[in-house]
Design a protein around this motif. Structure first.
Motif, PDB file in Angstrom:
ATOM      1  N   ALA A  83      67.933   6.283  70.049  1.00 14.13           N
ATOM      2  CA  ALA A  83      68.925   6.641  69.085  1.00 14.13           C
ATOM      3  C   ALA A  83      68.279   7.358  67.852  1.00 14.13           C
ATOM      4  CB  ALA A  83      69.495   5.218  68.330  1.00 14.13           C
ATOM      5  N   VAL A  84      66.982   7.290  67.649  1.00 13.06           N
ATOM      6  CA  VAL A  84      66.088   7.802  66.559  1.00 13.06           C
ATOM      7  C   VAL A  84      66.148   9.214  66.880  1.00 13.06           C
ATOM      8  CG1 VAL A  84      63.951   8.121  65.533  1.00 13.06           C
ATOM      9  CG2 VAL A  84      64.958   5.855  65.843  1.00 13.06           C
ATOM     10  N   GLY A  85      65.662   9.639  68.210  1.00 14.01           N
ATOM     11  CA  GLY A  85      65.720  10.981  68.945  1.00 14.01           C
ATOM     12  C   GLY A  85      66.926  11.686  68.661  1.00 14.01           C
ATOM     13  N   SER A  86      67.952  11.053  68.976  1.00 13.64           N
ATOM     14  CA  SER A  86      69.379  11.646  68.781  1.00 13.64           C
ATOM     15  C   SER A  86      69.424  11.808  67.255  1.00 13.64           C
ATOM     16  CB  SER A  86      70.452  10.911  69.236  1.00 13.64           C
ATOM     17  OG  SER A  86      71.816  11.115  68.972  1.00 13.64           O
ATOM     18  N   MET A  87      69.328  11.165  66.315  1.00 17.97           N
ATOM     19  CA  MET A  87      69.375  11.406  64.720  1.00 17.97           C
ATOM     20  C   MET A  87      68.745  12.521  64.459  1.00 17.97           C
ATOM     21  SD  MET A  87      69.818   7.523  63.658  1.00 17.97           S
ATOM     22  CE  MET A  87      69.691   7.702  61.813  1.00 17.97           C
ATOM     23  N   MET A  88      67.380  12.449  64.871  1.00 16.07           N
ATOM     24  CA  MET A  88      66.476  13.806  64.584  1.00 16.07           C
ATOM     25  C   MET A  88      66.979  15.095  64.971  1.00 16.07           C
ATOM     26  SD  MET A  88      63.039  11.994  65.819  1.00 16.07           S
ATOM     27  CE  MET A  88      61.727  13.304  65.149  1.00 16.07           C
ATOM     28  N   VAL A  89      67.659  15.163  66.200  1.00 16.97           N
ATOM     29  CA  VAL A  89      68.432  16.397  66.509  1.00 16.97           C
ATOM     30  C   VAL A  89      69.588  16.639  65.599  1.00 16.97           C
ATOM     31  CG1 VAL A  89      69.586  17.573  68.417  1.00 16.97           C
ATOM     32  CG2 VAL A  89      67.720  16.152  68.849  1.00 16.97           C
ATOM     33  N   GLN A  90      70.218  15.533  65.325  1.00 23.01           N
ATOM     34  CA  GLN A  90      71.555  15.947  64.318  1.00 23.01           C
ATOM     35  C   GLN A  90      71.017  16.215  63.058  1.00 23.01           C
ATOM     36  OE1 GLN A  90      73.995  12.275  64.346  1.00 23.01           O
ATOM     37  NE2 GLN A  90      73.554  11.939  66.715  1.00 23.01           N
ATOM     38  N   PHE A  91      69.997  15.847  62.505  1.00 21.97           N
ATOM     39  CA  PHE A  91      69.439  16.430  61.260  1.00 21.97           C
ATOM     40  C   PHE A  91      68.656  17.724  61.349  1.00 21.97           C
ATOM     41  CE2 PHE A  91      69.657  11.822  60.168  1.00 21.97           C
ATOM     42  CZ  PHE A  91      70.538  12.048  58.842  1.00 21.97           C
ATOM     43  N   GLY A  92      68.952  18.354  62.688  1.00 23.75           N
ATOM     44  CA  GLY A  92      68.591  19.559  62.624  1.00 23.75           C
ATOM     45  C   GLY A  92      67.157  20.086  63.341  1.00 23.75           C
ATOM     46  N   MET A  93      66.541  18.892  63.637  1.00 27.22           N
ATOM     47  CA  MET A  93      65.085  18.902  64.406  1.00 27.22           C
ATOM     48  C   MET A  93      65.420  19.585  65.753  1.00 27.22           C
ATOM     49  SD  MET A  93      62.985  15.689  62.991  1.00 27.22           S
ATOM     50  CE  MET A  93      61.562  16.377  63.766  1.00 27.22           C
ATOM     51  N   ALA A  94      64.397  20.519  66.257  1.00 30.19           N
ATOM     52  CA  ALA A  94      64.556  20.771  67.665  1.00 30.19           C
ATOM     53  C   ALA A  94      64.434  19.820  68.801  1.00 30.19           C
ATOM     54  CB  ALA A  94      63.421  21.962  67.934  1.00 30.19           C
ATOM     55  N   ASN A  95      65.142  20.217  69.712  1.00 24.03           N
ATOM     56  CA  ASN A  95      64.910  19.337  70.913  1.00 24.03           C
ATOM     57  C   ASN A  95      64.483  19.917  72.130  1.00 24.03           C
ATOM     58  OD1 ASN A  95      65.346  17.018  72.467  1.00 24.03           O
ATOM     59  ND2 ASN A  95      67.401  17.486  73.173  1.00 24.03           N
ATOM     60  N   THR A  96      63.078  20.436  72.105  1.00 29.10           N
ATOM     61  CA  THR A  96      62.640  21.299  73.298  1.00 29.10           C
ATOM     62  C   THR A  96      61.999  20.484  74.096  1.00 29.10           C
ATOM     63  OG1 THR A  96      62.235  23.005  71.454  1.00 29.10           O
ATOM     64  CG2 THR A  96      61.152  23.045  73.585  1.00 29.10           C
ATOM     65  N   ALA A  97      62.450  20.621  75.402  1.00 31.84           N
ATOM     66  CA  ALA A  97      61.603  19.912  76.605  1.00 31.84           C
ATOM     67  C   ALA A  97      60.290  20.547  76.966  1.00 31.84           C
ATOM     68  CB  ALA A  97      62.515  19.738  77.668  1.00 31.84           C
ATOM     69  N   MET A  98      59.662  19.491  77.525  1.00 28.15           N
ATOM     70  CA  MET A  98      58.230  19.959  78.199  1.00 28.15           C
ATOM     71  C   MET A  98      58.512  20.840  79.058  1.00 28.15           C
ATOM     72  SD  MET A  98      55.018  17.574  79.667  1.00 28.15           S
ATOM     73  CE  MET A  98      54.908  16.847  78.110  1.00 28.15           C
ATOM     74  N   ALA A  99      57.856  21.992  79.286  1.00 30.86           N
ATOM     75  CA  ALA A  99      57.790  23.066  80.247  1.00 30.86           C
ATOM     76  C   ALA A  99      56.327  23.670  80.114  1.00 30.86           C
ATOM     77  CB  ALA A  99      58.811  24.081  79.872  1.00 30.86           C
ATOM     78  N   LYS A 100      56.146  24.637  81.142  1.00 29.01           N
ATOM     79  CA  LYS A 100      54.724  25.246  81.303  1.00 29.01           C
ATOM     80  C   LYS A 100      54.696  26.305  80.228  1.00 29.01           C
ATOM     81  CE  LYS A 100      51.961  27.702  84.549  1.00 29.01           C
ATOM     82  NZ  LYS A 100      51.777  28.281  86.004  1.00 29.01           N
ATOM     83  N   GLY A 101      53.653  26.016  79.486  1.00 27.88           N
ATOM     84  CA  GLY A 101      53.489  27.004  78.094  1.00 27.88           C
ATOM     85  C   GLY A 101      54.433  26.567  76.880  1.00 27.88           C
ATOM     86  N   VAL A 102      55.193  25.401  77.020  1.00 28.11           N
ATOM     87  CA  VAL A 102      55.960  25.090  75.852  1.00 28.11           C
ATOM     88  C   VAL A 102      55.529  23.744  75.266  1.00 28.11           C
ATOM     89  CG1 VAL A 102      58.362  24.613  75.241  1.00 28.11           C
ATOM     90  CG2 VAL A 102      57.991  26.640  77.072  1.00 28.11           C
TER      91      VAL A 102
END
Length: 475
Positions: A147-166
């Motif tokens: 829920a906290v993670g979802s709220m962070m995204v709703q407040f405009g924070m990025a939701n970038t998944a782990m990937a090579k070089g990211v």
């Protein structure tokens, strides 16, 4: 007289502490010395000392999830009265009237039940509740983080998944950590079900095999075994280990039985059995169950929602309530949240409605009920239905009828509005932390259910009081 005791319940929230307080108050009224140990969600509190146990005349065990072998040893040879924690509030006033005949001597190897034969130390439901109790912190903590993670995204924070070089974003990391709670809640549930039956040697094999049954990558299945896997694997391994422990290997090898041989052989047998047979079979059953739930026509879902809501409100934390709750809770691991949404709505109603009814019609309630109303309202608002129990005990027919009918209607509305709850939380405030949605329809449903519940209480109890008054006059 000196009394000691233990209280616990599956959730470890309301019943545990309410029953402890009720026993303490009754003992003080009778002039007894009393010490009660609570085994709740916060762990063991007010732990009994060896001296207190040794000095006690009687031991009261009000249990909702049983006690461990270690606890049995603590009370070995003591006079014990054992009863389900859900029944304790009903019988606390008469608990000490004939305690000598109710009590039986507890032996560490086996708990002997009292004369009432209502106490339940062992049984399928107690084992399942042991698993649910252990899984709760995982799903609560995990759900809150999601829920906290979802709220962070709703407040405009990025939701970038782990990937090579990211570099993954903070919101993604928080959500991923939260999802671990949902990943491990089912293996933990299976492990503690097995542990409740076969004790520690059953724990590790059940955890690993249940994890295997829910890992679609390892099994190559479309769906994990879900809660069904936890139940079947936990019970199977628990009983297997329980009887395996009785094998006699001689003095040289006997110490290795519990620590090495049982875990190894159990894991080997059930691991292979689950990989080739149980895992795929239970995955197929769970896939079918989820497909069935999704295929139910809306009209039938509303009827089912009414039934689930009525069951949740019927006995306020009792076996009927727990059955409905277990059904809804068990679907969380399969990402089916609307049935648990009913729980988030209905469990609020009985205590809050009882409190509001005392404020609107104080003459219909006793002084003690009126004094308890604020506490019942506050505790009820955090999804602990048990504060409604004293009101129901005072007038069972009208209060239970009002709660059940209002709960059923609220459950039907919850399904109609597709209210979803992703994890246990803090009741009325769940939408504020992202655990319940859509927030507006949640509050609309709670408001309607609460208004109906209060109305039914006033109407039903008013009629009941008039009828009781007429009976008294004729006598």
């Amino acid at each position: 007289m000196k009394i000691v005791g233990i209280t616990n319940c599956p959730a470890g929230i309301a019943h545990t502490y309410m029953v402890a307080e009720a026993i303490e108050q009754k003992c003080k009224q009778l002039g007894y010395q009393v010490h009660i140990e609570t085994q709740g969600a916060s762990g063991v509190e007010n732990r009994l000392t060896d001296q207190q146990i040794a000095a006690a005349d009687y031991v009261i065990l009000a249990l909702g999830k049983g006690i461990s072998d270690e606890d049995r040893i603590r009370f070995d040879g003591k006079k014990v009265v054992e009863l389900p924690v859900s029944e304790a509030l009903k019988h606390v006033d008469t608990l000490f009237d004939d305690i000598e005949n109710q009590a039986t001597v507890l032996h560490a190897s086996k708990v002997k039940l009292g004369n009432n034969q209502k106490a339940v130390k062992e049984g399928i439901m107690s084992y399942l509740m042991a698993g649910v109790s252990a899984a709760l912190p995982f799903v609560i903590g995990g759900g809150l983080l999601v829920a906290v993670g979802s709220m962070m995204v709703q407040f405009g924070m990025a939701n970038t998944a782990m990937a090579k070089g990211v570099t993954p974003s903070l919101a993604w990391v928080v959500t991923s950590i939260g999802n671990l709670g949902f990943t491990f809640m089912i293996p933990i549930m299976g492990a503690y079900i097995a542990n409740a039956i076969g004790d520690k040697p059953a724990f590790a094999p059940a955890f690993l095999v249940t994890f295997l049954a829910n890992n679609t990558d390892l099994l190559g299945t479309k769906s994990g075994a879900g809660f069904l896997g936890a139940v079947i694997i936990g019970l199977s391994i628990g009983y297997f280990v329980k009887y395996f422990k009785k094998v006699k290997l001689g003095k040289a090898l006997q110490p290795l039985l519990g620590s090495m041989l049982i875990p190894f052989i159990t894991l080997l047998i059930f691991g292979l059995l689950t990989y080739y047979l149980l895992g795929p079979a239970m995955s197929w059953i769970m896939s079918g169950l989820l497909a069935f739930l999704n295929a139910i026509p809306t009209s039938m879902k509303i009827v089912t929602g009414f039934i689930i809501g009525a069951m949740l409100a019927f006995d306020m934390g009792g076996p009927v309530n727990k059955t409905a709750w277990f059904f809804a809770f068990s679907l969380l691991s399969s990402h089916v949240y609307n049935w648990y949404g009913i729980v988030g709505v209905v469990t609020l109603l009985p205590p809050m409605a009882a409190a509001i009814a005392t404020w609107l019609r104080p003459n219909m309630f006793t002084k003690q009920e009126r004094n308890s109303s604020i506490s019942a309202f506050i505790v009820g608002a955090t999804v602990a239905t048990e504060p409604a129990i004293p009101y129901a005990l005072a007038a069972p027919i009208p209060m239970i009828a009002a709660n059940t009918l209002a709960g059923g209607i609220a459950g039907a509305l919850s399904i109609l509005f597709n209210i979803e709850r992703i994890a246990p939380g803090i009741g009325l405030f769940d939408p504020l932390i992202g655990l319940e949605k859509p927030w507006f329809l949640f509050y609309v449903t709670v408001a309607i259910g609460l208004a109906l519940n209060v109305l039914f209480i006033i109407v039903f109890k008013s009629a009941w009081l008039k009828r009781e008054a007429k009976k008294t006059q004729t006598q």
